[in-house]
Design a protein around this motif. Structure first.
Motif, PDB file in Angstrom:
ATOM      1  N   TYR B 167      15.682   3.086  -1.191  1.00  0.00           N
ATOM      2  CA  TYR B 167      14.932   3.858  -2.169  1.00  0.00           C
ATOM      3  C   TYR B 167      15.904   4.346  -3.234  1.00  0.00           C
ATOM      4  O   TYR B 167      16.975   4.833  -2.918  1.00  0.00           O
ATOM      5  CB  TYR B 167      14.225   5.032  -1.503  1.00  0.00           C
ATOM      6  CG  TYR B 167      13.127   4.565  -0.578  1.00  0.00           C
ATOM      7  CD1 TYR B 167      11.807   4.501  -1.017  1.00  0.00           C
ATOM      8  CD2 TYR B 167      13.413   4.129   0.706  1.00  0.00           C
ATOM      9  CE1 TYR B 167      10.808   4.031  -0.195  1.00  0.00           C
ATOM     10  CE2 TYR B 167      12.415   3.655   1.549  1.00  0.00           C
ATOM     11  CZ  TYR B 167      11.110   3.614   1.093  1.00  0.00           C
ATOM     12  OH  TYR B 167      10.123   3.137   1.906  1.00  0.00           O
ATOM     13  N   TYR B 169      16.428   6.024  -7.380  1.00  0.00           N
ATOM     14  CA  TYR B 169      15.873   6.694  -8.550  1.00  0.00           C
ATOM     15  C   TYR B 169      16.810   6.448  -9.726  1.00  0.00           C
ATOM     16  O   TYR B 169      18.023   6.394  -9.545  1.00  0.00           O
ATOM     17  CB  TYR B 169      15.749   8.197  -8.301  1.00  0.00           C
ATOM     18  CG  TYR B 169      14.775   8.523  -7.205  1.00  0.00           C
ATOM     19  CD1 TYR B 169      13.471   8.904  -7.507  1.00  0.00           C
ATOM     20  CD2 TYR B 169      15.135   8.408  -5.873  1.00  0.00           C
ATOM     21  CE1 TYR B 169      12.551   9.179  -6.502  1.00  0.00           C
ATOM     22  CE2 TYR B 169      14.218   8.679  -4.853  1.00  0.00           C
ATOM     23  CZ  TYR B 169      12.934   9.066  -5.174  1.00  0.00           C
ATOM     24  OH  TYR B 169      12.024   9.324  -4.192  1.00  0.00           O
ATOM     25  N   ASP B 250       2.254   1.917  -9.243  1.00  0.00           N
ATOM     26  CA  ASP B 250       1.867   3.191  -9.835  1.00  0.00           C
ATOM     27  C   ASP B 250       3.053   4.133 -10.029  1.00  0.00           C
ATOM     28  O   ASP B 250       3.995   4.132  -9.255  1.00  0.00           O
ATOM     29  CB  ASP B 250       0.834   3.885  -8.944  1.00  0.00           C
ATOM     30  CG  ASP B 250      -0.501   3.176  -9.001  1.00  0.00           C
ATOM     31  OD1 ASP B 250      -0.932   2.856 -10.114  1.00  0.00           O
ATOM     32  OD2 ASP B 250      -1.089   2.930  -7.939  1.00  0.00           O
ATOM     33  N   HIS B 251       2.915   4.933 -11.047  1.00  0.00           N
ATOM     34  CA  HIS B 251       3.875   6.009 -11.345  1.00  0.00           C
ATOM     35  C   HIS B 251       5.307   5.488 -11.441  1.00  0.00           C
ATOM     36  O   HIS B 251       6.231   6.045 -10.847  1.00  0.00           O
ATOM     37  CB  HIS B 251       3.763   7.143 -10.302  1.00  0.00           C
ATOM     38  CG  HIS B 251       2.403   7.790 -10.292  1.00  0.00           C
ATOM     39  ND1 HIS B 251       2.066   8.821  -9.468  1.00  0.00           N
ATOM     40  CD2 HIS B 251       1.289   7.530 -11.017  1.00  0.00           C
ATOM     41  CE1 HIS B 251       0.812   9.181  -9.689  1.00  0.00           C
ATOM     42  NE2 HIS B 251       0.321   8.397 -10.616  1.00  0.00           N
ATOM     43  N   MET B 253       6.878   3.010 -10.200  1.00  0.00           N
ATOM     44  CA  MET B 253       7.566   2.525  -8.999  1.00  0.00           C
ATOM     45  C   MET B 253       7.647   1.005  -9.114  1.00  0.00           C
ATOM     46  O   MET B 253       6.638   0.331  -9.263  1.00  0.00           O
ATOM     47  CB  MET B 253       6.767   2.933  -7.762  1.00  0.00           C
ATOM     48  CG  MET B 253       7.063   2.117  -6.520  1.00  0.00           C
ATOM     49  SD  MET B 253       8.654   2.479  -5.797  1.00  0.00           S
ATOM     50  CE  MET B 253       8.243   3.928  -4.852  1.00  0.00           C
ATOM     51  N   TYR B 278      13.023  -0.003  -3.557  1.00  0.00           N
ATOM     52  CA  TYR B 278      11.896   0.712  -4.150  1.00  0.00           C
ATOM     53  C   TYR B 278      12.501   1.640  -5.194  1.00  0.00           C
ATOM     54  O   TYR B 278      13.200   2.588  -4.858  1.00  0.00           O
ATOM     55  CB  TYR B 278      11.161   1.529  -3.099  1.00  0.00           C
ATOM     56  CG  TYR B 278      10.438   0.678  -2.083  1.00  0.00           C
ATOM     57  CD1 TYR B 278       9.109   0.333  -2.280  1.00  0.00           C
ATOM     58  CD2 TYR B 278      11.083   0.226  -0.942  1.00  0.00           C
ATOM     59  CE1 TYR B 278       8.438  -0.444  -1.358  1.00  0.00           C
ATOM     60  CE2 TYR B 278      10.419  -0.556  -0.006  1.00  0.00           C
ATOM     61  CZ  TYR B 278       9.099  -0.881  -0.220  1.00  0.00           C
ATOM     62  OH  TYR B 278       8.433  -1.647   0.691  1.00  0.00           O
ATOM     63  N   ARG B 280      12.179   4.201  -8.344  1.00  0.00           N
ATOM     64  CA  ARG B 280      11.343   5.067  -9.175  1.00  0.00           C
ATOM     65  C   ARG B 280      12.140   5.312 -10.446  1.00  0.00           C
ATOM     66  O   ARG B 280      13.213   5.913 -10.405  1.00  0.00           O
ATOM     67  CB  ARG B 280      11.064   6.369  -8.434  1.00  0.00           C
ATOM     68  CG  ARG B 280      10.109   7.271  -9.143  1.00  0.00           C
ATOM     69  CD  ARG B 280       8.652   6.947  -8.906  1.00  0.00           C
ATOM     70  NE  ARG B 280       8.264   7.121  -7.513  1.00  0.00           N
ATOM     71  CZ  ARG B 280       7.034   6.961  -7.066  1.00  0.00           C
ATOM     72  NH1 ARG B 280       6.068   6.590  -7.874  1.00  0.00           N
ATOM     73  NH2 ARG B 280       6.760   7.127  -5.796  1.00  0.00           N
ATOM     74  N   LYS B 449       1.090   1.511 -20.818  1.00  0.00           N
ATOM     75  CA  LYS B 449       0.242   2.315 -19.945  1.00  0.00           C
ATOM     76  C   LYS B 449       1.113   3.308 -19.172  1.00  0.00           C
ATOM     77  O   LYS B 449       0.792   4.469 -19.025  1.00  0.00           O
ATOM     78  CB  LYS B 449      -0.478   1.371 -18.976  1.00  0.00           C
ATOM     79  CG  LYS B 449      -1.413   2.047 -18.036  1.00  0.00           C
ATOM     80  CD  LYS B 449      -2.745   2.269 -18.704  1.00  0.00           C
ATOM     81  CE  LYS B 449      -3.625   3.107 -17.790  1.00  0.00           C
ATOM     82  NZ  LYS B 449      -4.839   3.509 -18.430  1.00  0.00           N
ATOM     83  N   SER B 737      -1.739  20.405  11.625  1.00  0.00           N
ATOM     84  CA  SER B 737      -2.291  20.279  10.267  1.00  0.00           C
ATOM     85  C   SER B 737      -3.627  20.991  10.151  1.00  0.00           C
ATOM     86  O   SER B 737      -3.933  21.616   9.134  1.00  0.00           O
ATOM     87  CB  SER B 737      -2.489  18.805   9.906  1.00  0.00           C
ATOM     88  OG  SER B 737      -1.300  18.261   9.437  1.00  0.00           O
ATOM     89  N   TYR B 741      -4.427  23.936   7.699  1.00  0.00           N
ATOM     90  CA  TYR B 741      -5.520  23.783   6.735  1.00  0.00           C
ATOM     91  C   TYR B 741      -6.337  25.071   6.653  1.00  0.00           C
ATOM     92  O   TYR B 741      -6.586  25.609   5.575  1.00  0.00           O
ATOM     93  CB  TYR B 741      -6.388  22.597   7.153  1.00  0.00           C
ATOM     94  CG  TYR B 741      -7.643  22.426   6.338  1.00  0.00           C
ATOM     95  CD1 TYR B 741      -7.622  21.703   5.147  1.00  0.00           C
ATOM     96  CD2 TYR B 741      -8.845  22.992   6.744  1.00  0.00           C
ATOM     97  CE1 TYR B 741      -8.772  21.544   4.396  1.00  0.00           C
ATOM     98  CE2 TYR B 741      -9.997  22.847   5.996  1.00  0.00           C
ATOM     99  CZ  TYR B 741      -9.955  22.120   4.819  1.00  0.00           C
ATOM    100  OH  TYR B 741     -11.094  21.973   4.075  1.00  0.00           O
ATOM    101  N   GLN B 744      -4.155  28.108   5.351  1.00  0.00           N
ATOM    102  CA  GLN B 744      -3.717  28.070   3.953  1.00  0.00           C
ATOM    103  C   GLN B 744      -4.875  28.019   2.965  1.00  0.00           C
ATOM    104  O   GLN B 744      -4.770  28.539   1.863  1.00  0.00           O
ATOM    105  CB  GLN B 744      -2.792  26.868   3.725  1.00  0.00           C
ATOM    106  CG  GLN B 744      -1.466  26.987   4.458  1.00  0.00           C
ATOM    107  CD  GLN B 744      -0.664  25.708   4.367  1.00  0.00           C
ATOM    108  OE1 GLN B 744      -0.855  24.906   3.469  1.00  0.00           O
ATOM    109  NE2 GLN B 744       0.236  25.508   5.320  1.00  0.00           N
ATOM    110  N   LEU B 745      -5.964  27.358   3.367  1.00  0.00           N
ATOM    111  CA  LEU B 745      -7.023  27.099   2.399  1.00  0.00           C
ATOM    112  C   LEU B 745      -8.305  27.869   2.663  1.00  0.00           C
ATOM    113  O   LEU B 745      -8.979  28.296   1.724  1.00  0.00           O
ATOM    114  CB  LEU B 745      -7.352  25.603   2.374  1.00  0.00           C
ATOM    115  CG  LEU B 745      -6.272  24.707   1.786  1.00  0.00           C
ATOM    116  CD1 LEU B 745      -6.485  23.273   2.210  1.00  0.00           C
ATOM    117  CD2 LEU B 745      -6.280  24.793   0.272  1.00  0.00           C
TER     118      LEU B 745
END
Lengths: 89, 998
Positions: B167, B169, B250-251, B253, B278, B280, B449, B737, B741, B744-745
């Motif tokens: 990975y 950058y 996308d983004h 990558m 990979y 970025r 784009k 999780s 959830y 936190q929410l």
């Protein structure tokens, strides 16, 4: 692979997150009478829209915070991200 | 065999290092720096394979990634890899390759009969022919197609090569190291930007390696070398050759495949074969250049027909003549450049130019060298079967519709140039909507784009001077924005010869009475006639035409065929090319090996392996392990020749009669702290939690909002505001999780913190009638009597100097305790338990015995809590509070969940008390009922009851409550079993639960 700005940690790759669905859904209050229809809407019914979508993600391999992400479901463009308690829209 | 087509002292190969290799079993020689293609051509080998559909002889068409059909099966270090482009495979000592798609050999191929049957194999042939009769599909058509299709054979052996993922950058990722890539990389690097420059070929420089140009008073090649050398010294720059950026995602990558070892006879120790990057990137500069476009004419797939740029590259880079009697067929000046190179090296080419009277510096040079140029002339058809022997040529009218008299001239290769097609694949993948540029008859990137900019030839700019100017400027401009540095870089002066306008001509008309195949897509055998058929049959959308004819599909992705295909459709449809549009370019740009995509995640590394701190002890004591999620758990501890059945039975029996110990470290553990902890538990679990005293544990069940059981476990109140929750091994992460959830929410007002402590605690379950004796020995100073530590009680103790938590909880249904110590002390605890337990005949037990014990007790677990059952189904409705609200409660009112005949867990015993019941079997009323036999339920878990010494199963059965005592049949079509059974209570052993309280 998406690149998501965690409001707590900064830009992080998608593999650190898990998706949590529509962030606009509000859980009904506890101990409140609620119709079958309202409950079904909360549990099952989602818009599945194309375009701008406010959704929940959890930074599961990071700070473990649930965050809100405003994302275009068609283009994957991310407009903004928010902490769980931040007001949106 | 001597290299008859190799020039002396021309090229960039290392003539000091001679390499031997084999092609189709025959030995040849080449040099270090050759590709398989250049080495074969040096030896005069043009025939490499057979075409996909018609099995026509095929040679080399390009010199790199543009190659559509010189695909071979490669053998390297006892491994084989299909789908290798000979033009990209670097030569190494001992390389072996074979032709594909031919049998018995490339010289004599039975499948070539397709070529003579080609009238029967037009576009859509497969769709039309293999549709009926339906029953023929599996038995005849599919096996036939599978055998006929494919360009190589994948190895069936385990791949011993290693592949890595990385990975990365960067500020600027630059795809391609031609003039544009080098300029922008240099400018950006000088501004301090973090730059990655990727080149798919072994050599940097792109077109500068072959073009006769001058930059800053040196040759293009020397200038490129200088820039690369300097870039390599800069700490902010990564320069990678043999690295293909094949996908833009996308983004920003991008994914790049680096061939680390393919050019070596054998991968070096500790090196990967390939490395997948990979990346970025903040900004991407696409300098991927352009690919020469063919002109379409008769038999244009004959070996010896190739792109003029390829012929030039073979000559200038490898010192190889692709022919000694070349014919150049061009519609622009590029063909002249190739001809000039031939001429300079003592070979006399003939140029056919479709243009009537072109004038430029390049043409003037060709003329001054005395090259034979025929204007308004075209190649009508190549002649020769396995190799070009001659060409039918003719003059062509100004409107390009009428051919003159056909003449035949001898030649041994035809180098064709139909102008250039920008490589817009990466830009298109990024989402860039491309636009058509009339001046060059090709698509170029439009509005960006993502953060990408296309430069140079990839952007349709073919002037070197303009390319350098825009690329230096862009590199500076973009890097300045990122680094805020503004170091001026002077742009070197460029000397290049001016060229003239190309001719829009792209396809030679068929002479009257001739039916030559004129190929558009060489990889997929798509000819002009195929497109004509598709359009005649009503296909209009270019995407449909592509799929019907296979134009531009597969690994080639239309690199050389795309535009000519569009030209044809636009002409027939009487539309302009941009109105036809192009098909979607999809990643990967070139074939990427599956191994590279998978990386290190193979075999046991396909998922992480978690081991308990007691793992080494288990191993030493003959544990047979089983995967439990990502954990490795002892399934049973093998004694002598015991099998799983015997071993687990012994272990379970010993728990029932003496005492056993089980490693329960893998259970999920969550530490819950805060003044509102009890309130959280009360909302999460179905039962009441507000009144649990300190020092007590409670069993709880939690639901999803849809009413389905999510998990179960015990939670213990350690102190006033501190709870210790256990979850099942499988659901540990999800439960955490889930709690996060809600905290936190949904209920952020609750003052509670949760954190996983699964890794922090090692756990041992001590179970059996003699477990109290063992516990007393472990904690001689504690009162562990039934009064001192009652069922569901909790205390803390000192285990030979180690802090321990003691829970009186039971999964086995026996008197049992669970002791937790900090993980580092896990093994110490375990050994102490074994030591003090010896006199009580303690034995370790694995997951199989654990299952047996819980099944015959009727304790539900993952196989019943399978994401489809509610509390009632698991006989857990007693734990569902009627008074308070909790997660999922409202869903339990659903009509189906409250039905009178709702499914419910039951026990199942075979009538003969002997036959084991396969898990997953169905329960039916009548074993002989006609199919589909109505299913009443399914077997969720099976064991051999050690209490009663007969098989026992749990099942989820419709109307289970009223079925106790009924006789049904278990059916397992998979195991071909029909077993008459009786339905009994799920609590088969100790139904009143007396033992746990004893």
């Amino acid at each position: 692979m998406l690149y998501i700005k965690c409001p707590h940690c900064g830009m992080r790759p998608q593999i650190e997150f898990s998706y949590g669905g529509d962030a606009s859904v509000k859980r009904p209050e506890l101990n409140k009478e609620i119709s079958d229809q309202e409950w079904d809407d909360f549990v099952y019914n989602r818009k599945s829209l194309r375009g701008k979508h406010l959704e929940l993600w959890q930074h599961i391999s990071g700070c473990r915070q649930w965050i809100k992400v405003e994302r275009d479901t068609a283009t994957h463009e991310i407009f903004n991200t928010f902490k769980a308690d931040e007001g949106v829209v | 065999m001597s290299q008859d087509f190799r020039l002396e002292s021309v090229g960039l190969i290392n003539r000091d290092k001679k390499l031997s290799f084999k092609f189709n079993g025959k030995k040849y020689f080449g040099y270090e720096g050759d590709t398989l293609a250049s080495a074969l051509l040096a030896n005069g080998v043009h025939l490499v394979g057979r075409s996909f559909k018609y099995h026509r002889p095929r040679g080399f068409f390009g010199a790199g990634v543009d190659e559509p059909y010189a695909i071979v099966q490669l053998y390297r270090n006892n491994e084989t890899e299909p789908n290798i482009k000979a033009t990209e495979q670097e030569l190494f000592e001992g390389l072996e390759a074979k032709s594909v798609n031919c049998w018995p050999s490339v010289n004599f191929d039975i499948g070539a009969i397709n070529n003579f049957l080609k009238i029967f194999l037009p576009a859509g042939f497969y769709y039309k022919t293999f549709m009926w009769p339906k029953s023929f599909w599996y038995r005849i058509y599919e096996p036939f197609i599978r055998k006929a299709a494919g360009l190589g054979v994948a190895s069936t052996k385990h791949d011993k090569e290693r592949y890595e993922h990385k990975y990365e950058y960067c500020d600027l990722l630059i795809a391609g190291s031609g003039p544009s890539g080098l300029s922008s990389a240099y400018a950006a690097a000088k501004n301090g930007a973090k730059v990655i420059l990727a080149e798919d070929k072994p050599r940097f420089g792109g077109s500068l390696l072959t073009d006769d140009v001058n930059i800053g008073n040196q040759s293009g090649k020397d200038w490129a070398e200088g820039i690369i050398t300097e870039l390599k010294t800069m700490p902010n720059v990564v320069v990678k050759n043999r690295s293909q950026i094949f996908g833009y995602y996308d983004h920003n990558m991008l994914v790049m495949s680096e061939k680390v070892s393919d050019h070596l006879p054998k991968t070096k120790k500790y090196h990967p074969n390939k490395r997948l990057w990979y990346i970025r990137a903040k900004e991407v500069l696409i300098s991927s250049g352009s690919i020469e476009r063919p002109i379409v004419f008769g038999n244009n797939d004959t070996p010896g027909v190739m792109l003029s740029s390829a012929a030039k590259e073979y000559l200038k880079v490898y010192g190889v003549l692709v022919g000694k009697n070349p014919l150049i067929f061009t519609n622009n000046d590029s063909g002249y450049e190739t001809a000039i190179e031939f001429q300079k090296h003592g070979v006399k080419p003939v140029i056919l130019d479709s243009r009537k009277n072109p004038e430029s510096e390049i043409i003037d040079e060709a003329k001054s060298l005395g090259i034979n140029i025929k204007n308004s002339y075209v190649v009508v058809a190549a002649q020769g079967y396995k190799k070009v022997k001659s060409a039918d040529i003719a003059s062509i009218s100004d409107d390009k519709k009428q051919l003159g008299k056909i003449e035949n001239i001898k030649c041994d290769c035809i180098c064709v140039s139909g102008f250039w097609t920008p490589s817009i694949h990466l830009a298109s993948q990024s989402g860039n909507k491309t636009k058509f540029k009339e001046e060059i008859d090709a698509f170029v990137p439009g509005v960006s784009k993502q953060q990408e900019t296309t430069l140079g030839a990839a952007n349709g700019v073919f002037s070197l001077e303009e390319t350098l100017q825009t690329s230096f400027a862009k590199g500076s401009e973009i890097s300045k924005k990122i680094t805020k540095n503004d170091n001026e870089v002077s742009i070197p002066n460029v000397v290049e010869k001016k060229s003239s306008q190309h001719d829009k001509f792209w396809c030679v008309p068929l002479p009257a009475g001739k039916h030559y195949k004129r190929f558009l897509d060489f990889q997929n055998d798509v000819a002009v006639s195929d497109i004509e058929i598709a359009l005649r049959e009503g296909y209009r959308s270019i995407e449909h035409v592509k799929r019907y004819t296979t134009l531009g599909m597969a690994t080639d992705q239309g690199k050389t065929s795309n535009l000519n295909g569009l030209q044809l459709v636009s002409e027939i449809e009487n539309k302009v090319v941009p109105a036809v549009g192009h098909t979607t370019f999809r990643p990967p740009y070139t074939p990427i090996s599956i191994g590279a995509i998978v990386g290190r995640e193979v075999g046991k590394h396909s998922k992480p392996t978690r081991k308990s701190p007691i793992h080494a002890w288990h191993e030493k004591n003959n544990a047979v392990f089983v995967d439990a999620g990502v954990w490795l758990r002892p399934r049973y501890y093998k004694r002598g020749n015991e099998n799983l059945f015997e071993g687990s039975k012994r272990e379970a029996k010993n728990v029932r009669t003496n005492v056993g110990v089980c490693d329960v470290t893998t259970l999920g553990k969550i530490d819950i702290k805060g003044p509102d902890a009890a309130e959280l538990l009360n909302r999460v679990y179905t039962n009441a939690w507000l009144k649990l005293p300190v020092g007590k544990a409670r069993y709880g069940v939690m639901l999803r909002e849809d009413g389905i059981v999510m998990d179960d476990g015990t939670t213990t109140r350690i102190s006033e505001n501190h709870y210790h929750m256990t979850t099942t091994t499988a659901q540990a992460a999800n439960v955490l999780s889930h709690l996060e959830y809600y905290l936190q929410l949904v209920w952020p007002e609750l003052n509670v913190n949760v954190v996983s402590t699964t890794e922090q605690w090692a756990g041992a379950a001590i179970a059996g009638p003699k477990s109290r004796n063992v516990l007393q020995k472990l904690f001689p100073n504690l009162d562990v009597s039934n009064e001192g530590l009652p069922f569901m009680g909790y205390m803390e103790g000192d285990l030979f100097g180690v802090k321990a938590r003691i829970f009186r909880i039971s999964f086995s249904g026996e008197l049992a305790y669970e002791v937790n110590v900090e993980s580092d002390n896990g093994n110490f605890m375990w050994e102490k338990i074994m030591e003090v337990g010896e006199e009580f005949k303690i034995q370790p037990y694995g997951t199989e015995a654990l299952s047996t014990l819980r099944i015959e007790m009727g304790h539900v677990a993952g196989s019943e809590l399978d994401g489809r059952t509610i509390p009632y189904d698991n006989a857990l409705e007693g734990l569902v509070s009627k008074k308070k609200d909790f997660i999922g409660k409202r869903s339990l009112q659903r009509v189906a969940f409250t039905a009178d005949d709702r499914q419910r867990v039951v026990g199942v015993v075979p009538l003969d008390k002997k036959t084991s019941i396969p898990e997953g079997s169905h329960l039916v009323k009548d074993a002989n009922a006609p199919l589909p036999n109505p299913k009443l339920g399914h077997i969720s878990a099976s064991c051999w009851s050690v209490e009663y010494d007969n098989p026992f199963s749990l099942a989820i059965l419709k109307d289970g409550k009223n079925m106790i005592g009924k006789k049904l049949f278990v059916m397992s079509p998979l195991k071909n079993k029909v077993i008459p059974v009786e339905i009994v209570s799920s609590h088969y052993v100790d139904p009143k639960g007396e033992r746990v309280r004893s």
